[in-house]
Design a protein around this motif. Sequence first.
Motif, PDB file in Angstrom:
ATOM      1  N   GLU B 180     124.368 -46.975  72.778  1.00 41.04           N
ATOM      2  CA  GLU B 180     123.286 -46.164  72.208  1.00 41.04           C
ATOM      3  C   GLU B 180     122.781 -46.764  70.902  1.00 41.04           C
ATOM      4  O   GLU B 180     121.604 -46.627  70.555  1.00 41.04           O
ATOM      5  N   GLU B 181     123.688 -47.424  70.166  1.00 46.02           N
ATOM      6  CA  GLU B 181     123.333 -47.948  68.846  1.00 46.02           C
ATOM      7  C   GLU B 181     122.298 -49.058  68.945  1.00 46.02           C
ATOM      8  O   GLU B 181     121.489 -49.249  68.041  1.00 46.02           O
ATOM      9  N   GLU B 182     122.326 -49.821  70.041  1.00 50.97           N
ATOM     10  CA  GLU B 182     121.384 -50.931  70.168  1.00 50.97           C
ATOM     11  C   GLU B 182     120.366 -50.699  71.285  1.00 50.97           C
ATOM     12  O   GLU B 182     119.602 -51.596  71.620  1.00 50.97           O
ATOM     13  N   SER B 183     120.387 -49.500  71.848  1.00 46.78           N
ATOM     14  CA  SER B 183     119.385 -49.171  72.863  1.00 46.78           C
ATOM     15  C   SER B 183     118.125 -48.642  72.178  1.00 46.78           C
ATOM     16  O   SER B 183     118.215 -47.809  71.271  1.00 46.78           O
ATOM     17  N   PRO B 184     116.959 -49.078  72.600  1.00 43.84           N
ATOM     18  CA  PRO B 184     115.731 -48.541  72.026  1.00 43.84           C
ATOM     19  C   PRO B 184     115.326 -47.209  72.655  1.00 43.84           C
ATOM     20  O   PRO B 184     114.323 -46.607  72.248  1.00 43.84           O
ATOM     21  N   TRP B 185     116.072 -46.786  73.647  1.00 46.50           N
ATOM     22  CA  TRP B 185     115.668 -45.612  74.434  1.00 46.50           C
ATOM     23  C   TRP B 185     116.678 -44.469  74.314  1.00 46.50           C
ATOM     24  O   TRP B 185     117.782 -44.638  73.816  1.00 46.50           O
ATOM     25  N   GLU B 186     116.300 -43.308  74.864  1.00 46.78           N
ATOM     26  CA  GLU B 186     117.198 -42.168  74.939  1.00 46.78           C
ATOM     27  C   GLU B 186     118.387 -42.512  75.842  1.00 46.78           C
ATOM     28  O   GLU B 186     118.245 -43.276  76.804  1.00 46.78           O
ATOM     29  N   PRO B 187     119.544 -41.920  75.579  1.00 46.43           N
ATOM     30  CA  PRO B 187     120.706 -42.185  76.434  1.00 46.43           C
ATOM     31  C   PRO B 187     120.503 -41.692  77.870  1.00 46.43           C
ATOM     32  O   PRO B 187     119.685 -40.800  78.119  1.00 46.43           O
ATOM     33  N   LEU B 188     121.287 -42.257  78.783  1.00 48.51           N
ATOM     34  CA  LEU B 188     121.237 -41.835  80.189  1.00 48.51           C
ATOM     35  C   LEU B 188     121.514 -40.336  80.323  1.00 48.51           C
ATOM     36  O   LEU B 188     120.929 -39.657  81.168  1.00 48.51           O
ATOM     37  N   SER B 189     122.415 -39.818  79.468  1.00 51.34           N
ATOM     38  CA  SER B 189     122.788 -38.403  79.579  1.00 51.34           C
ATOM     39  C   SER B 189     121.600 -37.473  79.334  1.00 51.34           C
ATOM     40  O   SER B 189     121.592 -36.335  79.816  1.00 51.34           O
ATOM     41  N   VAL B 190     120.585 -37.957  78.604  1.00 48.79           N
ATOM     42  CA  VAL B 190     119.371 -37.143  78.416  1.00 48.79           C
ATOM     43  C   VAL B 190     118.638 -37.002  79.752  1.00 48.79           C
ATOM     44  O   VAL B 190     118.136 -35.927  80.097  1.00 48.79           O
ATOM     45  N   ASP B 191     118.598 -38.088  80.517  1.00 49.40           N
ATOM     46  CA  ASP B 191     118.031 -37.995  81.869  1.00 49.40           C
ATOM     47  C   ASP B 191     118.855 -37.047  82.733  1.00 49.40           C
ATOM     48  O   ASP B 191     118.358 -36.492  83.710  1.00 49.40           O
ATOM     49  N   GLY B 192     120.133 -36.894  82.377  1.00 51.82           N
ATOM     50  CA  GLY B 192     121.022 -36.008  83.130  1.00 51.82           C
ATOM     51  C   GLY B 192     121.063 -34.592  82.570  1.00 51.82           C
ATOM     52  O   GLY B 192     121.910 -33.801  82.975  1.00 51.82           O
ATOM     53  N   GLY B 193     120.184 -34.289  81.620  1.00 52.51           N
ATOM     54  CA  GLY B 193     120.043 -32.919  81.153  1.00 52.51           C
ATOM     55  C   GLY B 193     120.905 -32.523  79.974  1.00 52.51           C
ATOM     56  O   GLY B 193     120.994 -31.335  79.637  1.00 52.51           O
ATOM     57  N   VAL B 194     121.551 -33.479  79.328  1.00 55.16           N
ATOM     58  CA  VAL B 194     122.395 -33.167  78.168  1.00 55.16           C
ATOM     59  C   VAL B 194     121.692 -33.728  76.917  1.00 55.16           C
ATOM     60  O   VAL B 194     121.231 -34.878  76.938  1.00 55.16           O
ATOM     61  N   PRO B 195     121.606 -32.957  75.849  1.00 57.70           N
ATOM     62  CA  PRO B 195     120.897 -33.442  74.658  1.00 57.70           C
ATOM     63  C   PRO B 195     121.537 -34.704  74.072  1.00 57.70           C
ATOM     64  O   PRO B 195     122.757 -34.879  74.152  1.00 57.70           O
ATOM     65  N   ALA B 196     120.690 -35.558  73.499  1.00 51.85           N
ATOM     66  CA  ALA B 196     121.199 -36.762  72.831  1.00 51.85           C
ATOM     67  C   ALA B 196     122.179 -36.354  71.737  1.00 51.85           C
ATOM     68  O   ALA B 196     121.991 -35.341  71.075  1.00 51.85           O
ATOM     69  N   GLY B 197     123.236 -37.139  71.596  1.00 48.12           N
ATOM     70  CA  GLY B 197     124.215 -36.856  70.548  1.00 48.12           C
ATOM     71  C   GLY B 197     125.388 -36.026  71.040  1.00 48.12           C
ATOM     72  O   GLY B 197     126.389 -35.899  70.351  1.00 48.12           O
ATOM     73  N   PRO B 316     114.769 -40.836  87.736  1.00 44.75           N
ATOM     74  CA  PRO B 316     116.085 -41.387  87.344  1.00 44.75           C
ATOM     75  C   PRO B 316     117.146 -41.223  88.424  1.00 44.75           C
ATOM     76  O   PRO B 316     118.130 -41.949  88.436  1.00 44.75           O
ATOM     77  N   LYS B 317     116.948 -40.290  89.362  1.00 46.05           N
ATOM     78  CA  LYS B 317     117.920 -40.149  90.448  1.00 46.05           C
ATOM     79  C   LYS B 317     117.907 -41.383  91.348  1.00 46.05           C
ATOM     80  O   LYS B 317     118.924 -41.741  91.934  1.00 46.05           O
ATOM     81  N   HIS B 318     116.740 -41.969  91.488  1.00 43.47           N
ATOM     82  CA  HIS B 318     116.597 -43.123  92.378  1.00 43.47           C
ATOM     83  C   HIS B 318     116.707 -44.442  91.618  1.00 43.47           C
ATOM     84  O   HIS B 318     117.045 -45.462  92.207  1.00 43.47           O
ATOM     85  N   LEU B 319     116.375 -44.405  90.329  1.00 38.16           N
ATOM     86  CA  LEU B 319     116.456 -45.620  89.507  1.00 38.16           C
ATOM     87  C   LEU B 319     116.938 -45.247  88.108  1.00 38.16           C
ATOM     88  O   LEU B 319     116.161 -45.156  87.166  1.00 38.16           O
ATOM     89  N   PRO B 320     118.243 -44.976  87.972  1.00 36.69           N
ATOM     90  CA  PRO B 320     118.781 -44.694  86.633  1.00 36.69           C
ATOM     91  C   PRO B 320     118.787 -45.966  85.776  1.00 36.69           C
ATOM     92  O   PRO B 320     119.091 -47.050  86.274  1.00 36.69           O
ATOM     93  N   ILE B 321     118.430 -45.783  84.528  1.00 35.62           N
ATOM     94  CA  ILE B 321     118.353 -46.909  83.587  1.00 35.62           C
ATOM     95  C   ILE B 321     119.225 -46.610  82.379  1.00 35.62           C
ATOM     96  O   ILE B 321     119.158 -45.512  81.807  1.00 35.62           O
ATOM     97  N   MET B 322     120.041 -47.574  82.008  1.00 33.65           N
ATOM     98  CA  MET B 322     120.896 -47.416  80.830  1.00 33.65           C
ATOM     99  C   MET B 322     121.032 -48.766  80.138  1.00 33.65           C
ATOM    100  O   MET B 322     120.593 -49.784  80.670  1.00 33.65           O
ATOM    101  N   VAL B 323     121.660 -48.750  78.966  1.00 36.95           N
ATOM    102  CA  VAL B 323     121.785 -49.970  78.170  1.00 36.95           C
ATOM    103  C   VAL B 323     123.241 -50.140  77.770  1.00 36.95           C
ATOM    104  O   VAL B 323     123.861 -49.208  77.237  1.00 36.95           O
ATOM    105  N   ALA B 324     123.789 -51.315  78.050  1.00 32.08           N
ATOM    106  CA  ALA B 324     125.168 -51.584  77.639  1.00 32.08           C
ATOM    107  C   ALA B 324     125.376 -53.084  77.552  1.00 32.08           C
ATOM    108  O   ALA B 324     124.636 -53.865  78.150  1.00 32.08           O
ATOM    109  N   GLY B 325     126.394 -53.477  76.816  1.00 35.20           N
ATOM    110  CA  GLY B 325     126.703 -54.889  76.659  1.00 35.20           C
ATOM    111  C   GLY B 325     126.412 -55.381  75.255  1.00 35.20           C
ATOM    112  O   GLY B 325     125.996 -54.613  74.384  1.00 35.20           O
ATOM    113  N   ALA B 326     126.633 -56.677  75.074  1.00 40.00           N
ATOM    114  CA  ALA B 326     126.437 -57.298  73.758  1.00 40.00           C
ATOM    115  C   ALA B 326     124.985 -57.740  73.616  1.00 40.00           C
ATOM    116  O   ALA B 326     124.279 -57.937  74.603  1.00 40.00           O
TER     117      ALA B 326
END
Lengths: 192, 355
Positions: B180-197, B316-326
């Motif tokens: 999340e720290e280096e992602s420019p976007w909202e976390p995946l969990s927001v797409d899953g209905g849980v507030p960021a943070g 997002p159900k058909h194409l979930p997008i998330m950010v991870a890695g270095a």
Amino acid sequence: MLDEGRFDHILDPTGLSRRPAQRSSAARRLPALTHARVGLLNNTKQNAGPLLAELGRLLARDYGATVAIQRTKHTIAFPVDEPSLKEIAAVSDVVIVGVGDCGSCSASAVADGIAFEREGVPAAVICSDAFEVTARAMADVHGAADFEFLTTPHPVAVLNPDQVNARAAELVPAVLARVSEAVADKVPETAS
Amino acid sequence: MTGHTATDTTLSQSEIEYIYEKGWTDGLPVVPPTRERTDELLATTNRPADEIIGRLDHLKREVTVELAAINSVMAGCRPEYFPVVLACWDALMLERATVGGGWQSTSGPAPLIVVNGPIRERLGFNSTGGVFGPGFRANATVARAIGLIVRNALGIVPHVFEQATQGIPGRWAMCIGENEEESPWEPLSVDGGVPAGADAVSTTLLRTSEYVDNRHTADPEKLLADFADTISRTGSWIFRNAAAGIVFCPEHAQLLAGAGMTKDDVRSWLVTRCGRPTADLVRVGKALTDKGARGDHGEDERAAEGFEPLFAEDSPKHLPIMVAGARNAGISMVVRLFGIWSGISARVDPTPDGL
């Protein structure tokens, strides 16, 4: 040998305190298939419908049976639902179920066969031989470890129509022996 | 000396061997699940030990909170990981495949588990370099716990009810923190209905994953075209449509965001373009029938016209997008979904002592 008592302090991660109680699943076999009503339960696997249809046709042509009902399962992975089970059992003297040709459907086809037998209807369940172990394990789970199912060589899904008919013809003696006391004279000629 | 006696060592070794002989391990040694260790995990949740949290009626098996805890101990989880295991399990039970025949499938799927929120830092979930593992206890043991629950409590044992033809690489080992720290976007969990943070777990079954290495262009459309090519290959496409996810590395995500693209923009771009000419699918024996199935019925590829979209929906159900890695290279992962994602993330319950 395991000294089980020495490890009493280790908890069982399976939740299985005991094996399922085994109870008889065998329905009475028919003396012959003459005038017998045959129920066909298609599990939707590729080629299941044509294979069962051909089996029904051969049993009618060569042994005087009648296909009374054909049904298709709503969910391939699960055993047949209770209303369908009752509906098929009500109008069938024997039932053929198939084709167990995947991880979950082979197991559920065996569960179907056991359910029909417990309804008093002899059942022939056809599974691909690649799924024999999982089918056998399912029989055990449903308390009928010795339930007999029929196997046909894997694969089934990629067979062409002539090959499906040939498979059906090969299966006739086993189906006959499974649900009745009749003995096949010979493997029937196929249309091809 | 650490205080262990020779007798302790002999006992723990024989305990491990006993568990092997019982058939309760995934092939690696497990931590022997004693009452004391299991109770430490159960103390991290308010949920009753006998609560049923999963069942497979056709196999006559149930999962309780206690069985989940026993298997989590075996997997090597620290007690404080247990609420994450429970949240993961809850999310997994919302997947259509996991309550159907998915675990028994010849495709041998396994969950991708994505952790969001401050709990990543608190419990030490890796979300950066080498995110697909191994090397991090929280990631490794939470994923392994799910695998042991499926094996032991649901009874899905290889060669018996588990009928994987090959199974997927990384099975029971795919638990990632979202970066999340280096992602420019909202976390995946927001797409899953849980507030960021908020602490949350999202999961879906995968059939495999495959990298897209593009350190070659700064053009966002060229970069996305590289993803579209991987996503659109025919081998993984078996029904009318297919689904895929993307675990973007920070560099790719930032390049796209820098060009003004939101996560929805990226998804829409791909959903519009991913797919194949009908002739390509006919050529590989996957012609679409009017019943929506695919197969080889002798169709002529020269007569095939049109373009078939891979995705059924722009969601997002058909194409979930998330950010991870270095953030050290442009290497991302396309993940192949077994079905589609439920689209629902599970919150991680706080422990009774408020941690």
